[in-house]
Design an enzyme around this catalytic site. Structure first.
Site, PDB file in Angstrom:
ATOM      1  N   CYS A 119     -27.681 -35.430 -46.566  1.00  0.00           N
ATOM      2  CA  CYS A 119     -29.005 -34.849 -46.346  1.00  0.00           C
ATOM      3  C   CYS A 119     -29.690 -35.381 -45.088  1.00  0.00           C
ATOM      4  O   CYS A 119     -29.541 -36.531 -44.723  1.00  0.00           O
ATOM      5  CB  CYS A 119     -29.881 -35.052 -47.574  1.00  0.00           C
ATOM      6  SG  CYS A 119     -29.317 -34.068 -48.985  1.00  0.00           S
ATOM      7  N   ASP A 120     -30.410 -34.481 -44.482  1.00  0.00           N
ATOM      8  CA  ASP A 120     -31.351 -34.652 -43.375  1.00  0.00           C
ATOM      9  C   ASP A 120     -31.075 -35.812 -42.416  1.00  0.00           C
ATOM     10  O   ASP A 120     -30.234 -35.699 -41.558  1.00  0.00           O
ATOM     11  CB  ASP A 120     -32.776 -34.706 -43.934  1.00  0.00           C
ATOM     12  CG  ASP A 120     -33.176 -33.352 -44.498  1.00  0.00           C
ATOM     13  OD1 ASP A 120     -32.341 -32.733 -45.188  1.00  0.00           O
ATOM     14  OD2 ASP A 120     -34.287 -32.885 -44.234  1.00  0.00           O
ATOM     15  N   LYS A 121     -31.743 -36.962 -42.556  1.00  0.00           N
ATOM     16  CA  LYS A 121     -31.650 -38.039 -41.569  1.00  0.00           C
ATOM     17  C   LYS A 121     -30.369 -38.845 -41.719  1.00  0.00           C
ATOM     18  O   LYS A 121     -29.976 -39.580 -40.822  1.00  0.00           O
ATOM     19  CB  LYS A 121     -32.850 -38.994 -41.675  1.00  0.00           C
ATOM     20  CG  LYS A 121     -34.191 -38.313 -41.796  1.00  0.00           C
ATOM     21  CD  LYS A 121     -34.356 -37.206 -40.789  1.00  0.00           C
ATOM     22  CE  LYS A 121     -35.445 -36.248 -41.181  1.00  0.00           C
ATOM     23  NZ  LYS A 121     -35.319 -35.633 -42.486  1.00  0.00           N
ATOM     24  N   SER A 468     -40.023 -28.696 -41.671  1.00  0.00           N
ATOM     25  CA  SER A 468     -38.782 -28.664 -42.430  1.00  0.00           C
ATOM     26  C   SER A 468     -37.928 -27.502 -41.937  1.00  0.00           C
ATOM     27  O   SER A 468     -38.450 -26.495 -41.450  1.00  0.00           O
ATOM     28  CB  SER A 468     -39.110 -28.475 -43.912  1.00  0.00           C
ATOM     29  OG  SER A 468     -37.970 -28.097 -44.632  1.00  0.00           O
TER      30      SER A 468
END
Length: 555
Positions: A119-121, A468
């Site tokens: 996920c993401d970072k 987002s």
């Protein structure tokens, strides 16, 4: 072997005694030590299955002659962190992840690494670490979530946030809201649209750091387990050939990633993460690159939130390699870049056909002739700002309206849900940048509230924070310089006219230079919102959004 520094020779007898304490055999210590960076935890839906991925990687490494050793990396769920102080701790973890992985890998002298993010970072943080450590490395993610189904339509997390706005507007009732709540996120995995996690996992394939399918094979498919085993096997092949991340993540590979980003319509957050990854390989990445690449790169995909298709659909249509093969028809990729397959980009994508022209448009019939992202400049954003133009409705491509100014995200949400924002307005949320936040919070709540209340085709939102990947509409983020350092966004006053022209890449405040200079002379820096702990140190070291919010030691 690099690990000889901790496993071979008389001086290393104390080190071997500690390996003995781990239950390791001489046979294991005679093999390459392969660090497996596990982002498994029990709070992030995209990470709850990573224990199975890690076990598969370990088996693959062992089958191919290595000794697998697992150590952890943290990860924040942006959805759970959204809309409160927790979001200040999202972007900042990218550097914690990179730093801690660098520390663990170097302290223990691993010969090779397999990164298991989702996920993401987590994904860009580990890509940054891979570039720093520079031992043979393969990525294998946990995979995307399947789409949910509500009233016969596929849905995802962005639908959930917009349902909250619709509920506030009175267009759906409590029971309908609860149905969304129970159905939009039906499985483990990274949320099912082209949000930040899936954007970065797809771009990991493009960069050459993940095997085919890394970005698109659903988390719940057994094919994902097989992919993980192959990743474990392949890292040993890279070790034997001494192919390292900096042989793969070259400037040309970064430009390939930016090109495919435009075709896929990735999250605007990729314009924070690609510069940060480029920084680790010594590449001076100007976000203006995006416009030049966008002008010649067609947008081929409208995955949620831009359209009605999801990651599972992209996977069935041929995945990232099929998109790349389409782009290669126009000669838009550097096909001689090396990848973790041991082959070049050109060799990898050869014969990868587009199986569904409704999901991946052919280059002859794109959604638009230009790419999914645009960098806007002007007197409101001299150093640039970023918009996901593939998710902007046509009538908002050019917009002019009065500024409605808010000093934080919460105040803006209250005004939107309270009916105080009307068609034509330009919502400005400032002091939410990397320094000002600190931490550059995502603004999914206000963008979703605008969409949910039926204002998505008439209201724009501008911020020095970020959005987002689930955001859609005329949402312009990363405004640089940010308000906390006296950027022009700090000088906007209620009612000022703001002009947005996405086709011309312009973001202008209809105020004279003289008036702006007068306002600037009266501007005073604000007291930091946070003065202790990691966020305070982060705020002191972080650079602006247009530079990828990388950390630098203050001079």
């Amino acid at each position: 072997m690099k690990s000889d520094a901790v496993t071979k020779g008389t001086q290393q007898a104390p080190h071997r005694s500690l390996f003995n304490a781990l239950g390791m055999t001489k046979e294991e210590l005679d093999r390459p030590l392969v660090g497996i960076v596990s982002s498994y935890n029990e709070i992030v839906p995209g990470h709850m299955n990573l224990d199975k991925i890690v076990e598969a990687v370990k088996l693959g490494v062992a089958m191919a002659g290595g000794t697998p050793i697992v150590f952890p990396a943290i990860a924040v769920c942006d959805g759970i962190a959204m809309g409160h102080i927790g979001m200040k701790y999202s972007l900042v973890t990218r550097d914690l992840i990179a730093d801690s992985t660098e520390a663990m890998a170097t302290a223990h002298q691993f010969d090779a690494l397999v990164m298991v993010p989702n996920c993401d970072k987590n994904v860009p943080g580990l890509l940054m670490a891979a570039a720093r450590i520079n031992v043979p490395t393969v990525f294998v993610s946990g995979g995307p979530m399947l789409a949910g189904h509500v009233k016969g339509q596929k849905r995802s997390l962005s639908s959930m946030f917009e349902a909250v706005g619709a509920h506030a507007a009175g267009t759906i009732d409590d029971a309908e809201l609860e149905e969304f709540e129970c159905k939009v996120c039906p499985t483990c995995g990274s949320c099912s649209g082209m949000y930040t996690a899936n954007s970065m996992n797809c771009l990991t394939e493009v960069l050459g750091m993940g095997l085919k399918g890394n970005g698109t094979i659903p988390a719940v498919y057994s094919e994902r387990i097989r992919l993980a085993k192959h990743a474990g096997m392949q890292v040993m092949e890279l070790w034997r050939k001494n192919i390292r991340p900096r042989d793969i993540m070259t400037p040309d590979a970064i430009l390939n990633a930016l090109t495919v980003d435009m075709a896929l319509g990735c999250s605007t957050n990729s314009m924070l993460h690609l510069p940060a990854i480029a920084h680790e390989i010594g590449m001076d990445f100007e976000i203006d690159f995006a416009n030049g690449i966008s002008e010649k790169t067609p947008n081929l995909c409208h995955l949620a939130p831009a359209g009605p298709t999801y990651m599972e659909d992209l996977n069935e249509a041929g995945g990232v390699y099929a998109v790349m093969n389409e782009l290669n028809k126009l000669g838009l990729l550097h096909t001689d870049c090396m990848t973790v397959t041991g082959k070049t980009v050109g060799e990898n994508i050869k014969g990868c056909v587009n199986k569904n022209p409704e999901v991946i448009r052919p280059v002859e019939n794109p959604y638009s002739k230009t790419g999914g992202l645009a960098v806007l400049k002007g007197n409101l954003a001299p150093d640039g700002s970023v918009v996901k133009r593939s998710a902007v409705v046509e009538k908002m491509m050019v917009h002019e309206g009065p500024a409605r100014v808010f000093e934080c995200e919460e105040d803006a949400i209250d005004a939107i849900k309270g009916g105080k924002i009307v068609p034509g307005d330009v919502v400005v949320i400032r002091y939410e940048g990397p320094k000002g936040g600190p931490g550059m919070r995502e603004m999914l709540n206000p963008t979703s509230a605008i969409a949910g209340m039926g204002l998505g085709d008439s209201v724009a939102l501008i911020t020095d924070g970020r959005f987002s990947g689930a955001s859609r509409g005329a949402s312009i983020g990363h405004v640089s310089p940010e308000a906390a350092v006296g950027g022009p966004i700090a000088l906007v006053e209620e009612g000022d006219i703001i002009r947005i022209n996405i086709p011309e890449m312009k973001l202008e405040l209809a105020v004279s230079d003289e008036v702006l200079a007068e306002r600037k002379s009266k501007w005073q820096p604000r007291e930091p919102k946070v003065t202790t702990g990691y966020l305070a140190r982060y705020a002191a070291m972080v650079t602006s959004g247009n530079r990828g919010a990388v950390l630098e030691i203050p001079r």
